[in-house]
Write an enzyme that holds these catalytic residues in place. Structure first.
Site, PDB file in Angstrom:
ATOM      1  N   GLY A   1      31.189   3.656  33.195  1.00 56.09           N
ATOM      2  CA  GLY A   1      30.436   3.818  31.959  1.00 56.09           C
ATOM      3  C   GLY A   1      29.445   2.694  31.741  1.00 56.09           C
ATOM      4  O   GLY A   1      28.407   2.880  31.098  1.00 56.09           O
TER       5      GLY A   1
ATOM      6  N   GLU B   1      34.529   5.465  40.009  1.00 54.64           N
ATOM      7  CA  GLU B   1      35.392   6.615  39.742  1.00 54.64           C
ATOM      8  C   GLU B   1      35.273   7.693  40.816  1.00 54.64           C
ATOM      9  O   GLU B   1      36.197   8.490  41.002  1.00 54.64           O
ATOM     10  CB  GLU B   1      35.127   7.205  38.351  1.00 54.64           C
ATOM     11  CG  GLU B   1      33.716   7.691  38.098  1.00 54.64           C
ATOM     12  CD  GLU B   1      32.788   6.639  37.517  1.00 54.64           C
ATOM     13  OE1 GLU B   1      31.984   6.993  36.651  1.00 54.64           O
ATOM     14  OE2 GLU B   1      32.846   5.481  37.937  1.00 54.64           O
TER      15      GLU B   1
END
Length: 170
Positions: free
Chosen positions: A125, A148
């Site tokens: 993020g 991720e």
């Protein structure tokens, strides 16, 4: 928003909350993620504050530009707060993801220029936030990544689209 002196000439501290501070210098609002002990990782409470802050700054006629940065040299934003994420139910994880999407969307669609001043790690993020900004400035020690993908998870806040656009490969 209550304005108080910040100590640097021309700069005012607008707000200091746990993990987030906002200063003004002329008409430039600097939003600083301030959780250096966890490399500025984003937890739910901080993200809720960040979204509310961006909404307020977007509506404030006294603000011309919004700069997003992180405290310290080691990390801009190291992504999600993994300790918090580990305890989330699937519905809570979805709500967290939707909150991140809202923040990225607000950065992208704000009617004022948004600038990411990236220092250190910008992961997950933390990589997606600069992609949503109009301008990205990176220090020599900036490191961008989407870790991720190694877990079989896609970037959940729009990076699958924004990364290709930002790098002109798609």
């Amino acid at each position: 928003v209550r304005r108080v002196p910040a100590g640097l000439p021309g700069q005012r501290l607008l707000m200091a909350r746990s993990g987030l501070s906002i200063t003004m210098d002329s008409r430039v609002a600097v939003v600083t993620i301030d959780r250096p002990t966890v490399l500025n990782a984003l937890n739910t409470a901080l993200m809720e504050e960040l979204l509310a802050t961006l909404m307020d700054l977007g509506a404030d006629a006294g603000v011309a530009v919004v700069v997003l940065t992180g405290t310290g040299e080691r990390s801009f934003i190291a992504g999600a707060d993994i300790k918090e994420m580990a305890g989330k139910t699937p519905l809570e994880a979805r709500a967290y993801s939707e909150l991140g999407q809202e923040i990225a969307h607000k950065l992208e669609t704000m009617r004022k220029p948004t600038i990411a001043a990236v220092n250190g790690y910008a992961l997950g993020g933390g990589c997606e936030m600069p992609l949503a900004c109009d301008v990205r400035l990176a220090s020599e020690n900036a490191r961008f990544g989407q870790p991720e993908i190694h877990l079989g998870i896609i970037p959940g806040w729009g990076a699958t689209q924004r990364l290709a656009r930002a790098t002109n490969i798609g």
